[in-house]
Design an enzyme around this catalytic site. Structure first.
Site, mmCIF file in Angstrom:
data_model
loop_
_atom_site.group_PDB
_atom_site.id
_atom_site.type_symbol
_atom_site.label_atom_id
_atom_site.label_comp_id
_atom_site.label_asym_id
_atom_site.label_seq_id
_atom_site.Cartn_x
_atom_site.Cartn_y
_atom_site.Cartn_z
ATOM 1 N N PRO A 7 50.708 -19.545 26.626
ATOM 2 C CA PRO A 7 49.659 -18.524 26.503
ATOM 3 C C PRO A 7 48.247 -19.090 26.732
ATOM 4 O O PRO A 7 47.390 -18.400 27.273
ATOM 5 C CB PRO A 7 49.837 -18.024 25.061
ATOM 6 N N GLU A 39 52.404 -20.886 41.953
ATOM 7 C CA GLU A 39 52.278 -22.269 42.471
ATOM 8 C C GLU A 39 50.811 -22.704 42.524
ATOM 9 O O GLU A 39 50.414 -23.444 43.412
ATOM 10 C CB GLU A 39 52.911 -22.391 43.873
#
Ligand SMILES: Cc1cc2nc3c(=O)[nH]c(=O)nc-3n(C[C@H](O)[C@H](O)[C@H](O)COP(=O)(O)OP(=O)(O)OC[C@H]3O[C@@H](n4cnc5c(N)ncnc54)[C@H](O)[C@@H]3O)c2cc1C
Length: 390
Positions: A136, A373
């Site tokens: 998170p 990515e």
């Protein structure tokens, strides 16, 4: 078709690309035609069938060596296959090639036992995995981890919370990256662990619905206790996850770039076809310069991006895996693909906006490409560093 600039870099791998395109046409297109028009994602059993069939034909994870279940083809050929999958517009084609749920370069650095037990089934498409890195409060800043792995004697205890994990619901394995404590309280970098999904203490938490139908998951680790065989790379792998991940990023980013170039080329092709046929004010809309502007700009961007991606893939085959090259290619291709799909949808007007039209799905699907990515901004940070600017 006339030779395009990028065909210069494609010629050496024409045979395998032709064979893959024939597989898509003959086997995948008929299967995809049976899917409901508005289904964003194919069912899991169909994905598994496509993966295994493609592995048997030597396409899926084709660049892995034969002794690991691959076909030993060059990385440039793999990049061209990903491009061909995107360009085909076939909803099943992407599942015929190893992506973020397939064999992980992290596991290539595994012990011989880990390679045999975990990597080989992934290369053969018999198994899938997930990667639990993001937390998170640790996304782009991926290694600011709060998930911990504490060593006591021979065993490790993992605790923490991972988020936005793809494929966690279908994976057989999770690759989990955690901040390491060797038991003396001193931090020892990040370590990657390989865990079966049914490992006691490991469970899926919240499910997040993605905008193109691909869900992401929270993965919770509550006193997960594992032995030394869960550390990827064994003793040498302790604290080595950052270096391992950086090593593996270039190839993953070039594969994303190739997929994006393929998607952009597909969007361009159907945009051109539509512009030739659709009439407005008594003429095909392709006669109008504002419409040509959309399509020609996309053509220029796709061709340039494809050249960049293929040149970087060739460098990888030649032994040069510069992270800034892959970052440049991924940045260029993902941003160009988002624009290409947007423009083609504009050329299609309401027709492209309607649920069930390929562009309506692609518009939602392609948006993730500038985030996964490493975001576009992170690619720029990498390039700026390589330019001595940070
Ligand atoms: C479809 C999808 C699949 C995913 N699958 C996985 C998975 O399987 N496993 C996994 O671990 N994670 C996964 N992720 C998470 C993904 O890796 C992160 O979303 C990504 O790294 C960005 O992190 P963040 O979302 O927390 O954004 P943040 O890091 O919070 O960034 C927010 C914004 O700030 C910008 N920003 C941050 N730092 C800088 C900086 N230094 N300079 C300039 N701009 C900056 C970013 O570019 C972005 O625009 C997935 C995400 C998506 C969308």
């Amino acid at each position: 078709m006339n030779a395009t600039p990028s065909s210069v870099l494609e010629d050496g791998h024409r045979e395998i690309v032709d064979a893959f395109e024939s597989f898509i046409r003959r086997e995948l297109v008929p299967l995809a035609a049976e899917l409901p028009e508005t289904a964003d994602q194919p069912p899991a059993d169909l994905r598994a069938y496509v993966r295994k069939r493609s592995a048997a034909l030597g396409f899926y994870a084709g660049d892995y060596p034969e002794e690991l279940g691959g076909a030993g083809i060059p990385f440039t050929a793999v990049v061209l296959l990903h491009h061909a999958a995107g360009r085909s517009g076939c909803a099943l084609a992407p599942y015929a090639l190893a992506g973020s749920d397939g064999p992980s370069p992290l596991l290539r650095k595994g012990t011989p036992e880990q390679i045999e037990r975990h990597l080989v089934p992934l290369v053969r498409g018999e198994q899938t995995r997930c990667l639990a890195l993001t937390e998170p409060h640790a996304g782009s800043d991926a290694f600011r981890l709060t998930t911990t792995a504490v060593r006591t004697g021979d065993s490790w205890e993992l605790n923490g919370r991972k988020t936005f994990v793809s494929n966690a619901d279908r994976a057989g394995l999770a690759l989990v990256v955690a901040a390491t404590d060797l038991g003396d309280g001193r931090p020892a970098g990040a370590t990657a662990f390989v865990l079966p999904m049914d490992q006691p203490g490991l469970r899926i938490g919240q499910r997040y619905e993605g905008m193109s139908g691909e869900p992401l998951f929270e993965l919770l680790l509550d006193r997960v206790t594992v032995g030394p065989d869960a550390v990827i790379g064994g003793e040498e792998g302790i604290g080595a996850a950052t270096a391992l991940a950086i090593d593996s990023l270039s190839r993953g980013r070039l594969v994303v770039a190739a997929t994006c170039n393929g998607i952009a080329e597909y969007a361009l092709r159907i945009g051109v076809e539509y512009a030739r046929e659709r009439q407005a004010f008594g003429r095909p809309i392709g006669d109008y310069q504002h419409v040509q502007e959309h399509l020609v700009t996309t053509r220029a961007e796709v061709e340039a991006s494809k050249l960049l991606t293929l040149a970087c893939a060739r460098l990888v085959d030649a032994g040069t895996e510069a992270p800034e090259n892959a970052a440049l290619a991924k940045l260029t291709a993902s941003e160009a693909a988002v624009r290409a799909v947007d423009r083609s949808l504009q050329v299609h007007g309401a027709t492209g906006w309607v649920r069930g039209h390929p562009l309506e799905f692609l518009y939602r699907h392609v948006r993730m490409m500038t985030i996964i990515e490493g975001t576009s901004e992170v690619q720029k940070v990498i390039v700026a560093r390589a330019m001595g600017l940070n």
